[in-house]
Scaffold this motif. Structure first.
Motif, PDB file in Angstrom:
ATOM      1  N   PHE A  29       0.151  -4.731   7.620  1.00 47.44           N
ATOM      2  CA  PHE A  29       1.411  -4.052   7.354  1.00 47.44           C
ATOM      3  C   PHE A  29       1.176  -2.548   7.238  1.00 47.44           C
ATOM      4  N   ALA A  30       2.103  -1.770   7.766  1.00 45.27           N
ATOM      5  CA  ALA A  30       2.004  -0.318   7.629  1.00 45.27           C
ATOM      6  C   ALA A  30       2.236   0.071   6.168  1.00 45.27           C
ATOM      7  N   ASN A  31       3.224  -0.556   5.573  1.00 47.69           N
ATOM      8  CA  ASN A  31       3.516  -0.354   4.156  1.00 47.69           C
ATOM      9  C   ASN A  31       3.422  -1.697   3.449  1.00 47.69           C
ATOM     10  N   TYR A  32       2.818  -1.737   2.318  1.00 46.28           N
ATOM     11  CA  TYR A  32       2.606  -3.008   1.653  1.00 46.28           C
ATOM     12  C   TYR A  32       2.422  -2.817   0.149  1.00 46.28           C
ATOM     13  N   ALA A  33       2.514  -3.899  -0.527  1.00 48.42           N
ATOM     14  CA  ALA A  33       2.232  -3.933  -1.956  1.00 48.42           C
ATOM     15  C   ALA A  33       1.187  -5.012  -2.196  1.00 48.42           C
ATOM     16  N   MET A  34       0.291  -4.744  -3.098  1.00 48.00           N
ATOM     17  CA  MET A  34      -0.708  -5.740  -3.476  1.00 48.00           C
ATOM     18  C   MET A  34      -0.499  -6.099  -4.942  1.00 48.00           C
ATOM     19  N   ILE A  52       1.774  -0.244  -5.088  1.00 52.87           N
ATOM     20  CA  ILE A  52       2.260   0.077  -3.758  1.00 52.87           C
ATOM     21  C   ILE A  52       1.116   0.695  -2.962  1.00 52.87           C
ATOM     22  N   TRP A  53       1.135   0.519  -1.649  1.00 53.91           N
ATOM     23  CA  TRP A  53       0.011   0.898  -0.792  1.00 53.91           C
ATOM     24  C   TRP A  53      -0.454   2.339  -0.997  1.00 53.91           C
ATOM     25  N   SER A  54       0.454   3.241  -1.329  1.00 54.79           N
ATOM     26  CA  SER A  54       0.073   4.645  -1.505  1.00 54.79           C
ATOM     27  C   SER A  54      -0.687   4.857  -2.817  1.00 54.79           C
ATOM     28  N   GLY A  55      -0.606   3.867  -3.687  1.00 53.84           N
ATOM     29  CA  GLY A  55      -1.248   3.988  -4.983  1.00 53.84           C
ATOM     30  C   GLY A  55      -0.459   4.783  -5.995  1.00 53.84           C
ATOM     31  N   VAL A  56       0.700   5.265  -5.589  1.00 56.35           N
ATOM     32  CA  VAL A  56       1.483   6.123  -6.465  1.00 56.35           C
ATOM     33  C   VAL A  56       2.159   5.338  -7.578  1.00 56.35           C
ATOM     34  N   ARG A  57       2.610   4.136  -7.244  1.00 55.63           N
ATOM     35  CA  ARG A  57       3.369   3.356  -8.234  1.00 55.63           C
ATOM     36  C   ARG A  57       2.633   2.087  -8.605  1.00 55.63           C
ATOM     37  N   THR A  58       2.600   1.825  -9.880  1.00 55.04           N
ATOM     38  CA  THR A  58       1.975   0.619 -10.399  1.00 55.04           C
ATOM     39  C   THR A  58       2.922  -0.081 -11.364  1.00 55.04           C
ATOM     40  N   TYR A  59       2.742  -1.377 -11.499  1.00 57.33           N
ATOM     41  CA  TYR A  59       3.613  -2.185 -12.345  1.00 57.33           C
ATOM     42  C   TYR A  59       2.760  -3.204 -13.080  1.00 57.33           C
ATOM     43  N   TYR A  60       3.124  -3.491 -14.326  1.00 61.44           N
ATOM     44  CA  TYR A  60       2.334  -4.387 -15.160  1.00 61.44           C
ATOM     45  C   TYR A  60       3.225  -5.352 -15.928  1.00 61.44           C
ATOM     46  N   ALA A  61       2.682  -6.526 -16.158  1.00 59.03           N
ATOM     47  CA  ALA A  61       3.324  -7.442 -17.095  1.00 59.03           C
ATOM     48  C   ALA A  61       3.139  -6.885 -18.500  1.00 59.03           C
ATOM     49  N   SER A  71      -5.576  -0.465  -9.277  1.00 57.12           N
ATOM     50  CA  SER A  71      -5.765   0.701  -8.412  1.00 57.12           C
ATOM     51  C   SER A  71      -6.082   0.196  -7.022  1.00 57.12           C
ATOM     52  N   MET A  72      -6.102   1.123  -6.066  1.00 54.40           N
ATOM     53  CA  MET A  72      -6.481   0.674  -4.735  1.00 54.40           C
ATOM     54  C   MET A  72      -7.075   1.784  -3.910  1.00 54.40           C
ATOM     55  N   ASP A  73      -7.902   1.363  -2.967  1.00 56.18           N
ATOM     56  CA  ASP A  73      -8.467   2.250  -1.964  1.00 56.18           C
ATOM     57  C   ASP A  73      -7.800   1.875  -0.643  1.00 56.18           C
ATOM     58  N   ASN A  74      -6.839   2.669  -0.247  1.00 50.96           N
ATOM     59  CA  ASN A  74      -6.056   2.329   0.942  1.00 50.96           C
ATOM     60  C   ASN A  74      -6.922   2.331   2.201  1.00 50.96           C
ATOM     61  N   ALA A  75      -7.900   3.218   2.274  1.00 50.63           N
ATOM     62  CA  ALA A  75      -8.780   3.278   3.440  1.00 50.63           C
ATOM     63  C   ALA A  75      -9.586   1.993   3.592  1.00 50.63           C
ATOM     64  N   GLY A 100       4.335  -7.577   2.594  1.00 50.94           N
ATOM     65  CA  GLY A 100       4.683  -6.596   3.608  1.00 50.94           C
ATOM     66  C   GLY A 100       5.945  -5.838   3.258  1.00 50.94           C
ATOM     67  N   SER A 101       5.855  -5.029   2.208  1.00 53.22           N
ATOM     68  CA  SER A 101       7.012  -4.266   1.743  1.00 53.22           C
ATOM     69  C   SER A 101       6.506  -3.100   0.908  1.00 53.22           C
ATOM     70  N   SER A 102       7.302  -2.051   0.871  1.00 53.88           N
ATOM     71  CA  SER A 102       6.965  -0.912   0.002  1.00 53.88           C
ATOM     72  C   SER A 102       7.406  -1.137  -1.431  1.00 53.88           C
ATOM     73  N   TRP A 103       8.080  -2.267  -1.658  1.00 51.40           N
ATOM     74  CA  TRP A 103       8.552  -2.592  -3.001  1.00 51.40           C
ATOM     75  C   TRP A 103       7.696  -3.704  -3.581  1.00 51.40           C
ATOM     76  N   TYR A 104       7.379  -3.559  -4.854  1.00 48.12           N
ATOM     77  CA  TYR A 104       6.594  -4.606  -5.474  1.00 48.12           C
ATOM     78  C   TYR A 104       7.511  -5.760  -5.850  1.00 48.12           C
TER      79      TYR A 104
END
Length: 124
Positions: A29-34, A52-61, A71-75, A100-104
């Motif tokens: 996916f070009a844009n994705y969430a893990m 989110i794939w850019s690493g800018v946004r994170t979400y937690y329980a 965190s993530m290493d997009n490369a 396969g989405s920019s939204w978590y």
């Protein structure tokens, strides 16, 4: 087909730390969430954290806020879950997943691919 390979699980005493890794085999996916989910025996799979794939946004329980960091290493298409101040109730099989989405999403059935899981056991 995307393969996700988790590593880093194990046995740790309460108060200890572990770092999980999740490497994707291919960038589908070009844009994705893990996301990271966990499932304890006899319980439903629950959301832990997402990024989110850019690493800018994170979400937690709520149960892991302030203790876990995603965190993530997009490369490298690799996500990490740093788990500190572990508690016995954190014991579970931890799964990573990609969406396969920019939204978590905190819903496990909204993710497209899953890893095989890695066991985390926290002793008291």
């Amino acid at each position: 087909q995307v393969q996700l390979v988790e590593s880093g699980g194990g046995l740790v005493q309460a108060g200890g730390s572990l770092r999980l890794s999740c490497a994707a085999s291919v960038r589908t996916f070009a844009n994705y969430a893990m996301g990271w989910f966990r499932q304890a025996p006899g319980k439903e799979r629950e959301f832990v954290a997402a990024i989110i794939w850019s690493g800018v946004r994170t979400y937690y329980a709520d149960s892991v806020k302030g203790r876990f960091t995603i965190s993530m290493d997009n490369a490298k298409i690799t996500a990490y879950l740093q788990m500190n101040s572990l508690k016995p109730e954190d014991t579970a099989v931890y799964y990573c997943a990609v969406r396969g989405s920019s939204w978590y999403s905190s819903k496990w059935n909204e993710y497209d691919y899953w890893g095989q899981g890695t066991q985390v056991t926290v002793s008291s």
